[in-house]
Structures are given as structure tokens and as C-alpha cells.
Design an enzyme around this catalytic site. Sequence first.
Site, short mmCIF file in Angstrom:
data_model
loop_
_atom_site.label_atom_id
_atom_site.label_comp_id
_atom_site.label_asym_id
_atom_site.label_seq_id
_atom_site.Cartn_x
_atom_site.Cartn_y
_atom_site.Cartn_z
CD GLU A 49 -7.87 -6.06 21.28
OE1 GLU A 49 -8.31 -6.81 20.62
OE2 GLU A 49 -6.55 -5.72 21.54
C1 LIG Z 1 -5.76 -0.05 29.74
C2 LIG Z 1 -6.30 -0.03 28.52
C3 LIG Z 1 -5.95 -0.08 27.26
C4 LIG Z 1 -6.57 0.08 26.20
N1 LIG Z 1 -5.87 0.16 24.68
C5 LIG Z 1 -6.47 0.52 23.44
C6 LIG Z 1 -5.71 0.58 22.41
O1 LIG Z 1 -4.60 0.23 22.36
N2 LIG Z 1 -6.31 0.97 21.34
C7 LIG Z 1 -7.63 1.27 21.44
O2 LIG Z 1 -8.19 2.21 20.34
N3 LIG Z 1 -8.30 1.53 22.68
C8 LIG Z 1 -7.59 0.94 23.80
N4 LIG Z 1 -8.55 0.80 24.74
C9 LIG Z 1 -9.87 1.45 24.81
C10 LIG Z 1 -10.85 0.40 25.14
O3 LIG Z 1 -11.14 -0.25 23.79
C11 LIG Z 1 -12.31 1.12 25.60
O4 LIG Z 1 -11.93 1.72 26.89
C12 LIG Z 1 -13.55 0.08 25.50
O5 LIG Z 1 -13.62 -0.10 24.20
C13 LIG Z 1 -14.70 1.02 26.04
O6 LIG Z 1 -14.80 2.04 25.56
P1 LIG Z 1 -14.94 3.46 27.00
O7 LIG Z 1 -13.87 3.19 27.80
O8 LIG Z 1 -15.15 4.61 26.14
O9 LIG Z 1 -16.36 3.10 27.80
P2 LIG Z 1 -17.94 3.29 26.97
O10 LIG Z 1 -17.95 3.06 25.62
O11 LIG Z 1 -18.18 4.71 27.37
O12 LIG Z 1 -18.70 2.27 27.90
C14 LIG Z 1 -19.21 2.49 29.44
C15 LIG Z 1 -19.91 1.39 29.86
O13 LIG Z 1 -21.35 1.34 28.91
C16 LIG Z 1 -21.61 0.25 28.38
N5 LIG Z 1 -22.01 0.41 27.01
C17 LIG Z 1 -21.44 1.12 26.05
N6 LIG Z 1 -22.41 0.95 25.00
C18 LIG Z 1 -23.45 0.18 25.42
C19 LIG Z 1 -24.47 -0.65 24.81
N7 LIG Z 1 -24.95 -0.21 23.43
N8 LIG Z 1 -25.27 -1.47 25.51
C20 LIG Z 1 -24.70 -1.89 26.63
N9 LIG Z 1 -23.83 -1.39 27.40
C21 LIG Z 1 -23.06 -0.34 26.67
C22 LIG Z 1 -19.99 -0.41 28.17
O14 LIG Z 1 -19.91 -2.04 28.15
C23 LIG Z 1 -19.56 0.02 29.64
O15 LIG Z 1 -19.85 -0.49 30.61
C24 LIG Z 1 -7.98 0.72 26.28
C25 LIG Z 1 -8.55 0.94 27.18
C26 LIG Z 1 -7.97 0.79 28.45
C27 LIG Z 1 -8.54 0.81 29.95
#
Ligand SMILES: Cc1cc2nc3c(=O)[nH]c(=O)nc-3n(C[C@H](O)[C@H](O)[C@H](O)COP(=O)(O)OP(=O)(O)OC[C@H]3O[C@@H](n4cnc5c(N)ncnc54)[C@H](O)[C@@H]3O)c2cc1C
Length: 380
Positions: free
Chosen positions: A363
Site C-alpha cells: 500500500e
Molecule cells: C505480500 C504482499 C501483498 C500485497 N497485496 C497487494 C494487494 O492486495 N493489491 C495490490 O494491488 N498490491 C498488493 N501488493 C503490492 C504492493 O503494493 C507493491 O509491492 C508495492 O506497491 C511496491 O511495488 P513493487 O513491489 O513493484 O516495488 P517497486 O515499485 O519496484 O519498488 C522497488 C523499490 O524502489 C523504490 N522506489 C520506487 N519508486 C521510487 C521513487 N520514485 N523514489 C524512491 N524510491 C522509489 C520503492 O520504494 C522500493 O524500495 C502486495 C505486495 C506484497 C509483497
Amino acid sequence: MNFEFTEEQLMIKQAAGDYARRELIKDVIERDTNAIFPTQHVKNLAELGFFGMMVDPKYGGGGMDTISYVLALEEISKIDSSLAVIMSVHNSLACYGIEKYGNEAQKEKYLPDLASGNKIGAFLLSEPEAGSDATMQRTTAEDKGDHYLVNGTKNWITSADSASVYLVLAQSNSEKKHHGINALILDKNTPGISLGPHEDKMGMRSSDTHSVMFTDVKVPKENRIGEDGFGFKFAMKLLEGGRIGIASQAMGIAAGALDLSINYSKERKAFGTEISNHQAIAFKMSDMAVKIENARNLCLKAAWLKDNGKSYSLAGAMAKQYAADIAMEVTTEAVQIHGGYGYVKEYHVERLFREAKLTQIYEGTSEIQKIVISRTILKD
Ligand SMILES: Cc1cc2nc3c(=O)[nH]c(=O)nc-3n(C[C@H](O)[C@H](O)[C@H](O)COP(=O)(O)OP(=O)(O)OC[C@H]3O[C@@H](n4cnc5c(N)ncnc54)[C@H](O)[C@@H]3O)c2cc1C
């Protein structure tokens, strides 16, 4: 200012805490170890009214306020934060999304089953290439006149298997970029929906998390929430409230870790005295308590703003970032206070430590919360 809770709020906190301490504790380690979804506990908590907490009673909900919701999530998260995330996604995203932004027909069709817990809700925004940058939706909802045809893949979906009602974000007009995204309500058993394997997670292991694939899934137009192209705004608005839930979950994890540390430090002896008498240990717990109190106040302030119809975007982001970050710090210290016993499952703190990590990620990661906060405070 009034820092006192109402009798009703305290009763809700008590009911959630009693259930967690009496029932959830019994099998939480087994469910975590074997990644077992808490079907019976969801049923029991739904009967107690925790699955339609804030839904209007005319749709079968409890009509409770967001403060009560924060208090309940704290109590559940102290013992079992997998259950807390199931509750949080269901209450703050699925129920709230339909109640706040759905039309009357959608509310009447979906809310009674969601509010009673007969059906669980899920929120499907993230994709393999759309996480923090949720504008990059590759899932498409092609306009076919009276229906949409949905194709694509969603990732990391909480309750993907146990939910029956999906709120799905999909791109209908890529030329309009994120203004072309729509939000659709889908019944999970619609033909063309399939699930990836259960994710083998570090923590929150008894919540079920899967990717969800859509192949030519036909969704009636009447299932769209809001106007054409409202989807992205809908998702961002929902996450503003969802963050209060995840912040409360993080704060509850930290509070649970402190409770365990206090008890353990009064029993464990080293150098002829209880370790709580060593100032280095007592000061750790003092720091933990201050951080938890700050996190709790941020959560309650965001909840109060929401309950009083004021903007809660900044407060929710602050609560989420702070509570998640301190949950990681507090659970790390809790493991340290437990020494070797903190490193094994029986004493619970290693699980809280693993669970805390996720609150910094989903989130909106802690970095994304800082973007929201800094943009807001730097405006004008
Ligand atoms: C167990 C679990 C349950 C989940 N449940 C749901 C759900 O029910 N529904 C749903 O839609 N999603 C869900 N998610 C997804 C979750 O919301 C995303 O994993 C999260 O938003 C991060 O996206 P990402 O994993 O693609 O990481 P990325 O966006 O690839 O980020 C990787 C890293 O880069 C950093 N980063 C990215 N952009 C920037 C920036 N502009 N400036 C600085 N740092 C940055 C991030 O903070 C992170 O540290 C879930 C995830 C998990 C692991």
C-alpha cells in the site's frame, strides 16, 4: 481536544483484543509455519462485526467510525497481523471503495455480502511492471459497447484465492495514460480468471497472496465504478484510507512486540536479576514505548480527520511511513531483548519481526509515503 475514547470504541477494542488473546494466539504459529488461511477466524470475526465495520447499517454493516477500526486492527495485529491485513484490505479498500464510490445498484448488490463477511473482497492494482508507479497499468479493459473485455496479469494480490469480489484496475484508453484507467467490480468466478501459485512469503504467511490472470474476461459495463477514466483517482483515494489500516497494523505489530518484551524481561534473569533491571534493556523498552505512542497518535489523528470529513491524505501517509518504520525498529529490539529465544518461533517475536517488514512495502512503500509527504509540505 479530547483524547478520551467513547464507550463504544473501548468495547470494540476490548472485543478485538479478547478474541485475539483467546483464539488467535492458539494456532497463529501453526498457521504462519504452514501458510494456512484463517478461514474459521474470518468467520468468527465476521460474526463479531469486524468485516463490515464502517459500512452503513442499511447495507448490513456495523456503522463504526475509523477510530474504532484503528483500535480493532491494533489489537488483532498484536497477535496475528495476517488476519489484520485480510481485514484491512476487505474493510478499507473493498467495502469502502464500493460504499463511497459505487452507485446504489452496486452497493445493494455487493455490500450486504461483504459487510457480513459472507464474501471477502480484494483490491487488484499492482502488476508485474506496475508497483510504486501504478500509472503503468498493462491490464486492459477494452470497451466492447455493453461490456469490457479484460486481459492481463495482477501481482501480489492479498486474499486472491479466498476473496469472491475483486476491485480491478485496468487500462481502457492508453492514449489518455492514467486518465484512461477504469475500476471494475468482478466476481472471482467469472470465466477467464485464473490464479498463480500461492506466494511463499517471508511473513504474513497465513494471508493468501497470488498473481491473478485475466484472459478475455467479460465484465458488464454496469460493473464500472464511477465515470469512464475514474479508475486511477479511485485507486489513489482508496489507498489514502487503506494506509490508515496498514499504519494501524504496523503499530499493532510494534505494540505486540513491546508487550512480549515487557513480560519476558520481567521473567528472564541474567547476572542475578531480571533483565528488566538492566538499564540498557529498560531503556530499549522506553524507546519502544515512545515510538509506539507516536505511531498510535498519528493513526488516530488520521482516523479522526477521516471521520470528521477533513483531508487525511498527509496524516495517513505520515502514519503509514512512521508506523511501518518504527515497527521494524521495535521488532528488531524485541528480538534482541529475547536473546536466543527471540530467534525461534515459540516466542512470537521473530514472526512479528518478519511481519513488520511488509508494512514498509505494501500500500505504498515508505519511500513513496515520503514522496507524498514531501510534495505536500513543499507545495506553495
Ligand atoms: C505480500 C504482499 C501483498 C500485497 N497485496 C497487494 C494487494 O492486495 N493489491 C495490490 O494491488 N498490491 C498488493 N501488493 C503490492 C504492493 O503494493 C507493491 O509491492 C508495492 O506497491 C511496491 O511495488 P513493487 O513491489 O513493484 O516495488 P517497486 O515499485 O519496484 O519498488 C522497488 C523499490 O524502489 C523504490 N522506489 C520506487 N519508486 C521510487 C521513487 N520514485 N523514489 C524512491 N524510491 C522509489 C520503492 O520504494 C522500493 O524500495 C502486495 C505486495 C506484497 C509483497
